[in-house]
Enzyme design. Sequence first.
Site, PDB file in Angstrom:
ATOM      1  N   LYS A   1      63.655  54.197 -53.948  1.00 20.47           N
ATOM      2  CA  LYS A   1      64.291  54.200 -55.262  1.00 20.47           C
ATOM      3  C   LYS A   1      64.210  55.574 -55.925  1.00 20.47           C
ATOM      4  O   LYS A   1      65.093  55.956 -56.701  1.00 20.47           O
ATOM      5  CB  LYS A   1      63.680  53.115 -56.145  1.00 20.47           C
ATOM      6  CG  LYS A   1      64.028  51.703 -55.680  1.00 20.47           C
ATOM      7  CD  LYS A   1      65.537  51.523 -55.526  1.00 20.47           C
ATOM      8  CE  LYS A   1      65.932  50.151 -55.035  1.00 20.47           C
ATOM      9  NZ  LYS A   1      67.405  50.001 -54.905  1.00 20.47           N
TER      10      LYS A   1
ATOM     11  N   THR B   1      66.084  37.118 -60.138  1.00 21.04           N
ATOM     12  CA  THR B   1      66.934  36.865 -58.981  1.00 21.04           C
ATOM     13  C   THR B   1      66.039  36.447 -57.825  1.00 21.04           C
ATOM     14  O   THR B   1      64.817  36.639 -57.881  1.00 21.04           O
ATOM     15  CB  THR B   1      67.700  38.141 -58.566  1.00 21.04           C
ATOM     16  OG1 THR B   1      66.739  39.157 -58.214  1.00 21.04           O
ATOM     17  CG2 THR B   1      68.616  38.639 -59.680  1.00 21.04           C
ATOM     18  N   PRO B   2      66.598  35.901 -56.738  1.00 19.95           N
ATOM     19  CA  PRO B   2      65.752  35.596 -55.572  1.00 19.95           C
ATOM     20  C   PRO B   2      64.985  36.821 -55.091  1.00 19.95           C
ATOM     21  O   PRO B   2      63.811  36.723 -54.729  1.00 19.95           O
ATOM     22  CB  PRO B   2      66.763  35.097 -54.537  1.00 19.95           C
ATOM     23  CG  PRO B   2      67.859  34.482 -55.366  1.00 19.95           C
ATOM     24  CD  PRO B   2      67.975  35.362 -56.579  1.00 19.95           C
TER      25      PRO B   2
ATOM     26  N   TYR C   1      59.090  51.109 -50.908  1.00 21.28           N
ATOM     27  CA  TYR C   1      60.161  50.732 -51.836  1.00 21.28           C
ATOM     28  C   TYR C   1      60.309  51.767 -52.943  1.00 21.28           C
ATOM     29  O   TYR C   1      61.430  52.205 -53.264  1.00 21.28           O
ATOM     30  CB  TYR C   1      59.864  49.356 -52.427  1.00 21.28           C
ATOM     31  CG  TYR C   1      60.904  48.865 -53.405  1.00 21.28           C
ATOM     32  CD1 TYR C   1      62.197  48.571 -52.979  1.00 21.28           C
ATOM     33  CD2 TYR C   1      60.599  48.683 -54.753  1.00 21.28           C
ATOM     34  CE1 TYR C   1      63.156  48.109 -53.877  1.00 21.28           C
ATOM     35  CE2 TYR C   1      61.538  48.228 -55.652  1.00 21.28           C
ATOM     36  CZ  TYR C   1      62.822  47.938 -55.211  1.00 21.28           C
ATOM     37  OH  TYR C   1      63.764  47.497 -56.102  1.00 21.28           O
TER      38      TYR C   1
ATOM     39  N   ASP D   1      79.496  42.820 -48.509  1.00 22.11           N
ATOM     40  CA  ASP D   1      78.155  42.269 -48.383  1.00 22.11           C
ATOM     41  C   ASP D   1      77.862  42.002 -46.914  1.00 22.11           C
ATOM     42  O   ASP D   1      78.772  41.718 -46.125  1.00 22.11           O
ATOM     43  CB  ASP D   1      78.037  40.967 -49.180  1.00 22.11           C
ATOM     44  CG  ASP D   1      76.603  40.598 -49.496  1.00 22.11           C
ATOM     45  OD1 ASP D   1      76.157  40.860 -50.626  1.00 22.11           O
ATOM     46  OD2 ASP D   1      75.921  40.049 -48.600  1.00 22.11           O
TER      47      ASP D   1
ATOM     48  N   ASP E   1      77.528  45.518 -42.713  1.00 25.44           N
ATOM     49  CA  ASP E   1      76.181  46.061 -42.853  1.00 25.44           C
ATOM     50  C   ASP E   1      76.360  47.490 -43.341  1.00 25.44           C
ATOM     51  O   ASP E   1      76.769  48.372 -42.571  1.00 25.44           O
ATOM     52  CB  ASP E   1      75.462  46.030 -41.509  1.00 25.44           C
ATOM     53  CG  ASP E   1      74.055  46.618 -41.565  1.00 25.44           C
ATOM     54  OD1 ASP E   1      73.715  47.261 -42.583  1.00 25.44           O
ATOM     55  OD2 ASP E   1      73.311  46.464 -40.581  1.00 25.44           O
TER      56      ASP E   1
ATOM     57  N   GLY F   1      72.832  37.727 -56.458  1.00 21.41           N
ATOM     58  CA  GLY F   1      72.001  38.309 -57.502  1.00 21.41           C
ATOM     59  C   GLY F   1      72.789  39.126 -58.495  1.00 21.41           C
ATOM     60  O   GLY F   1      73.856  38.721 -58.963  1.00 21.41           O
TER      61      GLY F   1
END
Length: 259
Positions: free
Chosen positions: A164, A195-196, A160, A42, A68, A22
């Site tokens: 943020k 992005t996905p 979420y 990643d 991770d 992404g």
Amino acid sequence: MNARLDGRLAGKVAIISGGAGGCGAAASTLFARQGARVAIIDRDGDAAETLASILRDEGLSAAGFGADVARKQDVARAVAAARETFGPADVLFNHAGTLIVKPFLDIEEDEWDWLMAVNVKSMYLMTQAVLPQMLEKAAGTIICTSSISAVCATPGEVLYDTTKGACHMFARAIAIEYRERGIRCNAIAPGFIRTPHGIREIDQLRAMGVDVSENSIAQQQGRLCEPSEVAAAALFLASDESSFVNGAHLFVDNGFSAL
């Protein structure tokens, strides 16, 4: 949209978490093409090394590391390997993150803890691991991926949105604590992205009955944001062009947050 390639990060070492897919992959690619030596960290180590290999085939400097970033031991190992490969970091892009879309009363405690770890604890761990390298040189810039969700609440995204909001204040507080020691820290806050991750968010919100139709998104931000546009904004914050930008929240949302 493509940023001009002019070597703005030449000679710099950049570490990017969540850098294999992404917007993270777009930033890894752009930073490398702008002259940085890029450590791509990643959870999908194979994807990180695959992207790094593609960049090396272009004659660029990149290496992939699996970790991770919500686990301290993983972070310590990856950051140490990145330093051994490229030297001390000049830029840290805390991009790793994901989302859960779910009615608040249905959120399980382990889901709350998991998303807090991925989106917030990861920034703490990565920054705590990399910041000493920057302090050795009394210079460095840190970028944290936040979201319009830090200031624009959405049904089904209480968890979420909360993560943020933490990203927003984390960047601001780091900036204030370390400003006099040559460190800058800013948050980048994209709107809905192509992005996905972004498409999955839209699909899940629609399944909950939230209006994120094409017409609604057009009214809020004109169109979907492209990963390259997020990467270009991150490049500005990573470069010396933003030398007096510190503790800022840069919205990449075409006015969504201004409505």
